[in-house]
Design a protein around this motif. Structure first.
Motif, mmCIF file in Angstrom:
data_model
loop_
_atom_site.group_PDB
_atom_site.id
_atom_site.type_symbol
_atom_site.label_atom_id
_atom_site.label_comp_id
_atom_site.label_asym_id
_atom_site.label_seq_id
_atom_site.Cartn_x
_atom_site.Cartn_y
_atom_site.Cartn_z
ATOM 1 N N VAL A 1 43.991 44.765 53.309
ATOM 2 C CA VAL A 1 43.266 45.870 52.698
ATOM 3 C C VAL A 1 41.858 45.390 52.360
ATOM 4 C CG1 VAL A 1 45.352 46.914 51.709
ATOM 5 C CG2 VAL A 1 44.041 45.256 50.355
ATOM 6 N N ASN A 2 41.025 46.297 51.943
ATOM 7 C CA ASN A 2 39.720 45.935 51.384
ATOM 8 C C ASN A 2 39.838 45.938 49.864
ATOM 9 O OD1 ASN A 2 38.543 45.745 53.927
ATOM 10 N ND2 ASN A 2 37.989 47.914 53.949
ATOM 11 N N ALA A 3 39.330 44.908 49.236
ATOM 12 C CA ALA A 3 39.517 44.745 47.794
ATOM 13 C C ALA A 3 38.183 44.474 47.108
ATOM 14 C CB ALA A 3 40.487 43.605 47.515
ATOM 15 N N ASN A 4 38.129 44.845 45.850
ATOM 16 C CA ASN A 4 36.942 44.584 45.042
ATOM 17 C C ASN A 4 37.373 44.023 43.687
ATOM 18 O OD1 ASN A 4 34.079 44.665 44.618
ATOM 19 N ND2 ASN A 4 34.415 46.345 43.202
ATOM 20 N N LEU A 5 36.822 42.876 43.323
ATOM 21 C CA LEU A 5 37.126 42.245 42.045
ATOM 22 C C LEU A 5 35.822 42.031 41.280
ATOM 23 C CD1 LEU A 5 38.956 40.620 44.460
ATOM 24 C CD2 LEU A 5 40.084 39.792 42.395
ATOM 25 N N TYR A 6 35.823 42.401 40.026
ATOM 26 C CA TYR A 6 34.673 42.109 39.186
ATOM 27 C C TYR A 6 35.163 41.834 37.771
ATOM 28 C CZ TYR A 6 35.007 47.035 37.676
ATOM 29 O OH TYR A 6 35.446 48.239 37.190
ATOM 30 N N GLY A 7 34.338 41.173 36.984
ATOM 31 C CA GLY A 7 34.758 40.858 35.627
ATOM 32 C C GLY A 7 33.727 40.036 34.890
ATOM 33 N N PHE A 8 34.158 39.516 33.769
ATOM 34 C CA PHE A 8 33.276 38.681 32.955
ATOM 35 C C PHE A 8 34.108 37.587 32.301
ATOM 36 C CE2 PHE A 8 34.739 42.166 30.284
ATOM 37 C CZ PHE A 8 35.176 41.521 29.143
ATOM 38 N N GLU A 9 33.428 36.539 31.865
ATOM 39 C CA GLU A 9 34.085 35.405 31.224
ATOM 40 C C GLU A 9 33.060 34.708 30.353
ATOM 41 O OE1 GLU A 9 35.058 33.679 34.883
ATOM 42 O OE2 GLU A 9 33.093 32.761 35.189
ATOM 43 N N GLU B 1 35.965 28.071 17.809
ATOM 44 C CA GLU B 1 35.858 28.130 19.262
ATOM 45 C C GLU B 1 36.542 29.389 19.797
ATOM 46 O OE1 GLU B 1 37.913 24.552 20.126
ATOM 47 O OE2 GLU B 1 36.269 23.235 19.514
ATOM 48 N N ASN B 2 35.849 30.086 20.707
ATOM 49 C CA ASN B 2 36.368 31.323 21.265
ATOM 50 C C ASN B 2 36.085 31.372 22.766
ATOM 51 O OD1 ASN B 2 36.670 32.940 18.464
ATOM 52 N ND2 ASN B 2 34.685 31.892 18.501
ATOM 53 N N THR B 3 37.082 31.697 23.560
ATOM 54 C CA THR B 3 36.879 31.925 24.990
ATOM 55 C C THR B 3 37.481 33.277 25.363
ATOM 56 O OG1 THR B 3 38.958 30.859 25.665
ATOM 57 C CG2 THR B 3 37.019 29.450 25.476
ATOM 58 N N PHE B 4 36.916 33.900 26.373
ATOM 59 C CA PHE B 4 37.393 35.220 26.771
ATOM 60 C C PHE B 4 37.186 35.388 28.273
ATOM 61 C CE2 PHE B 4 33.115 35.296 25.032
ATOM 62 C CZ PHE B 4 32.364 35.857 26.058
ATOM 63 N N SER B 5 38.027 36.236 28.892
ATOM 64 C CA SER B 5 37.890 36.522 30.322
ATOM 65 C C SER B 5 38.609 37.821 30.652
ATOM 66 C CB SER B 5 38.449 35.378 31.175
ATOM 67 O OG SER B 5 39.825 35.181 30.921
ATOM 68 N N TYR B 6 38.091 38.509 31.662
ATOM 69 C CA TYR B 6 38.703 39.757 32.117
ATOM 70 C C TYR B 6 38.363 39.946 33.592
ATOM 71 C CZ TYR B 6 39.506 44.704 32.970
ATOM 72 O OH TYR B 6 39.943 45.890 33.507
ATOM 73 N N THR B 7 39.363 40.341 34.383
ATOM 74 C CA THR B 7 39.168 40.627 35.805
ATOM 75 C C THR B 7 39.714 42.016 36.118
ATOM 76 O OG1 THR B 7 39.341 38.301 36.455
ATOM 77 C CG2 THR B 7 39.731 39.934 38.163
ATOM 78 N N HIS B 8 38.895 42.824 36.771
ATOM 79 C CA HIS B 8 39.287 44.153 37.239
ATOM 80 C C HIS B 8 39.379 44.071 38.758
ATOM 81 C CE1 HIS B 8 38.792 48.345 38.522
ATOM 82 N NE2 HIS B 8 39.188 48.713 37.302
ATOM 83 N N ALA B 9 40.547 44.318 39.330
ATOM 84 C CA ALA B 9 40.752 44.160 40.767
ATOM 85 C C ALA B 9 41.339 45.435 41.359
ATOM 86 C CB ALA B 9 41.686 42.977 41.042
ATOM 87 N N GLN B 10 40.692 45.944 42.401
ATOM 88 C CA GLN B 10 41.079 47.222 42.984
ATOM 89 C C GLN B 10 41.349 47.081 44.475
ATOM 90 O OE1 GLN B 10 41.673 49.879 41.338
ATOM 91 N NE2 GLN B 10 41.675 51.571 42.800
ATOM 92 N N ASN B 11 42.470 47.670 44.909
ATOM 93 C CA ASN B 11 42.782 47.822 46.322
ATOM 94 C C ASN B 11 42.062 49.085 46.793
ATOM 95 O OD1 ASN B 11 43.960 48.614 48.764
ATOM 96 N ND2 ASN B 11 45.969 47.788 48.226
ATOM 97 N N ASN B 12 40.895 48.906 47.413
ATOM 98 C CA ASN B 12 40.095 50.059 47.806
ATOM 99 C C ASN B 12 40.729 50.861 48.930
ATOM 100 O OD1 ASN B 12 38.242 49.279 45.913
ATOM 101 N ND2 ASN B 12 36.710 48.533 47.365
ATOM 102 N N THR B 13 41.483 50.221 49.778
ATOM 103 C CA THR B 13 42.081 50.914 50.916
ATOM 104 C C THR B 13 43.075 51.976 50.469
ATOM 105 O OG1 THR B 13 41.795 48.953 52.303
ATOM 106 C CG2 THR B 13 43.379 50.594 53.060
#
Length: 768
Positions: free
Chosen positions: A607-615, A629-641
């Motif tokens: 498929v075609n996929a798109n992933l974006y996020g921040f950390e 101390e603080n760490t953070f992360s998030y990923t948004h991943a979409q199956n575009n097809t």
């Protein structure tokens, strides 16, 4: 044989070409920048020469017999002072004086070696984190488990307690490259329950490079690179070592590791042995049946450090036995047994590796890094006896060469060449993937220019990969594997930019393309994957994945606040993954017992996929001995097809730790901390074969200090995780509901409950 002869030819050529050079004893002093007082015990290292020394009582150091040519990055570290990185010219005879700034920030600036040119992190466009040796000790069950708990943007796909697969920015499996001894780890990374065959205690430090690194490492580096770096060579005339051991209350895990290393007149050596053993891990519902493991690791290095550079020959042996729970809905999952004897089914994994690492220095400031490797990976799946049902045997030969040319008008060019040959056969009765041969070769060119506080880099790479799967027809005339013969080629490019605004603030950005060729499992699978209890079917017509991505990071570090925030976007054309979209099942009849069993059928597709996020991370220092101390992360991943989420994507995380480091008389490096790990709900799942994962919060705490018994330091520590004994399912656990069984989406196994680890670390050394 041709490849082996080619390796020998290159090695002999560079040995002859690397002419003798004048040598010097590099001398200098490390002082406090404000008081000019000497700093005893500071560490001065030259990463590209793999050597480190400590300053004496007068703050002085000497690095003996190093080549009097070329520019090298020097790193100076000392507790409670800001780490200093500086490029020096070894032809200078002027004694060096490094003035360190007192600071509660010690690692704001670190050296990164896993990129084409070694540089301080602020002058390297790659987003990277460095995990130290001390941070790898603790309650972790393996190397990836230790890293995933500390690196923003990194997580892990787990199978029980012993198997962890790295995930960087939502990408995993063959999309993350792991390096050790300068060699790509090759160990069936395509499998869900195939971990990384590496001793977590053998690393001097680990660099985690986030984002595409195909420019230097070719296929498989779409998501990032984990670069495991050996401990530095001690000063000449020195023997040093360490002993560590710890015990974990939850699973009875015992870790014991010992290492000795030395340097005598440029002859260097190191030896290490590690043993781990754990029984079944405990959850709030009981101990997970047959979830124990035991692991044995041994490694050694011999080599020389000479005026022309260094040459180190590394050997390693890894053996891991892992128990598995083979259960269906309605079966018992938990008991109270603490037996260390593993039942069936289980895995028997063995990995052998020989690596020859070289850095040849030439007149004029050029150098050649040459890494040659041989690996043998054996993976046995034992169902009912020690006779393996599945048995993969893979042999891999590899070469990686990187030639750094002298700087020209501020430009620093690097050219590289890599090649690998893998040969895999099946030695078991049951078959999942065909026997195959894989050939790969690649070449790249890279340019870097620094002007003022700016750095610009650009590069291009060409790769060619050939996969040949062997056809197989069974005795009954059934075609098990039709065979395949695929060729893939690709051009990749990358641009990078950094800008240092001042001592506290810097910016970096990257843009480029990357690719990944389909692996033999994706191309040719046809069988039951016992470790995942599913039937897998490959597709010989798969196309390579092609990635287009960009990222940007802002970093800040002052006396009271340190932090970074990064964003990224990654569009992947022809993203490959296995799914069970139509609730398809395949019935398999056991040839011995005659019993039949239906397995969920997973087919590989694209498929075609798109992933974006921040950390990012943020650390506050209201007073010198308090660190929030603080760490953070998030990923948004979409199956575009198909307009739905991608599967196996980590949930958003937020880790908060309050750490105290007060000065206590008679103790060194005393600390205690309390932390909260927040994992948010992961509702963005591929509902055709996944279920949502709930959020949860874990409470952690620990304490530790170093004592001096005479002149011998002794470090003791205690760390606790999940102290409230929370019952939870991690979003990336392969044993959680919705993944463990599609027949019953509520059927799953909890992650580990409360765990307290007690540890001892003893460094030692003598001067000859």
């Amino acid at each position: 044989m041709k490849l082996k002869l080619f390796y020998c030819f290159i090695f002999l050529f560079v040995c002859i070409s690397a002419s003798a050079a004048d040598v010097i004893d590099l001398k200098g002093k490390v002082i406090d920048a404000k008081t000019n007082e000497p700093l005893a015990g500071a560490t001065v290292s030259i990463p590209d020469l793999r050597i480190a020394v400590a300053t004496n009582l007068n703050g002085e150091f000497t690095i003996k017999s190093i080549p009097q040519r070329g520019n090298f990055v020097v790193q100076v570290q000392y507790l409670s002072y800001k780490t200093l990185t500086q490029t020096i010219n070894l032809s200078s005879q002027t004694p060096l004086v490094f003035a360190l700034q007192p600071s509660v920030i010690e690692t704001h600036e670190v050296v990164i070696t896993g990129t084409p040119i070694t540089a301080g992190s602020r002058y390297n466009s790659t987003s990277a984190s460095v995990v130290t040796k001390d941070q790898l000790q603790g309650s972790s069950t393996n190397l990836i488990d230790a890293l995933a708990k500390q690196v923003p943007g990194m997580s892990q796909i787990t199978t029980s307690q012993a198997i962890s697969k790295p995930v960087i920015r939502g990408l995993s499996y063959n999309r993350v490259v792991t390096l050790n001894d300068g060699v790509k780890q090759q160990g069936q990374q395509w499998g869900d329950e195939h971990g990384i065959e590496m001793d977590q205690f053998s690393a001097g430090r680990v660099e985690v490079l986030r984002g595409a690194a195909s420019l230097q490492y070719g296929s498989d580096a779409l998501g990032g690179v984990i670069n495991v770096i050996d401990p530095a060579i001690p000063a000449e005339g020195t023997v040093a070592g360490e002993f560590l051991t710890n015990y974990s209350s939850n699973n009875g895990l015992t870790n014991t590791s010992a290492m000795v290393t030395g340097n005598q007149n440029g002859f260097v050596w190191r030896g290490r042995g590690t043993y781990q053993n754990a029984y079944s891990y405990n959850t709030p519902a009981g101990r997970v049946i047959n979830s124990g493991f035991n692991q044995t690791n041994a490694s050694a290095m011999v080599g020389v450090n000479k005026p022309w550079g260094y040459s180190h020959l590394n050997f390693s042996y890894y053996k891991n036995n892992i128990g598995f729970l083979d259960a269906e809905p309605g079966d018992e999952l938990y008991n109270t047994s603490t037996s260390r004897t593993l039942d069936f089914p289980r895995q028997d994994i063995r990995h052998y590796k020989v690596a020859l690492n070289n850095n040849f220095l030439f007149d004029g400031g050029s150098s050649l890094k040459l890494d040659l490797g041989y690996q043998k990976n054996q993976r046995r799946e034992l169902e009912e006896s020690t006779t393996p049902s599945l048995f993969f045997d893979m042999n891999t030969y590899s070469l990686d060469a990187k030639y750094s040319l002298p700087e020209m008008n501020g430009w620093h060019p690097v050219v590289g060449l890599s090649g690998a040959l893998s040969h895999s056969i099946n030695l078991g009765e049951e078959l999942l993937i065909p026997a195959y041969d894989e050939y790969s070769t690649g070449a790249f060119v890279y340019l870097k220019k620094m002007w003022g506080q700016n750095t610009f880099s650009a590069g291009a790479r060409y790769d060619f990969i050939k996969n040949k799967g062997k056809a197989l027809t069974e005795e009954d005339g059934n075609v098990k594997f039709p065979g395949f013969n695929n060729q893939f080629s690709n051009m990749s490019g990358a641009l990078g930019f950094t800008h240092v605004f001042n001592d506290d603030l810097s910016f970096k950005a990257n843009a480029g393309t990357a690719f990944r060729a389909p692996n033999p499992a994706e191309l040719g699978s046809n069988g039951v994957h016992e470790g995942t209890t599913r039937y897998e079917i490959g597709d010989a017509n798969l196309a390579p994945e092609r990635s287009y991505q960009a990222d940007a990071t802002l970093e800040y570090g002052s006396g009271f606040v340190t932090g970074s925030v990064g964003i990224y976007e990654n569009y992947i054309h022809n993203y490959i993954y296995a799914s069970n979209t139509n609730k398809e099942q395949t019935t398999v009849v056991d040839e011995i017992t005659g019993e039949s069993r239906a397995y969920d059928t997973y087919r590989y597709g694209q498929v075609n996929a798109n992933l974006y996020g921040f950390e990012g991370n943020l650390t506050l220092h209201p007073v010198p001995f308090i660190h929030f101390e603080n760490t953070f992360s998030y990923t948004h991943a979409q199956n575009n097809t198909f307009n739905r989420p991608l599967a196996l994507i980590p949930a958003g995380t937020l880790h908060n730790t309050l750490r105290f480091e007060p000065k206590v008389k008679g103790l060194k490096d005393f600390y205690f901390y309390a932390g909260i790990d927040n994992y948010f709900k992961q509702g963005r799942v591929d509902e055709t074969f996944e279920t949502a994962a709930g959020g949860y919060t874990l409470l952690n705490a620990g304490i530790g200090a170093t004592f001096n018994i005479g002149k011998q330091p002794l470090k003791l520590y205690v760390s606790g995780t999940n102290l409230t004994n929370k019952a939870y399912y991690d979003a990336l656990s392969r044993l959680r509901p919705g993944r463990f069984s599609q027949e019953d989406p509520t059927f799953g196994i909890y992650n580990m409950g409360r765990n307290v680890t007690f540890g001892v670390y003893i460094p030692f050394g003598t001067n000859r």
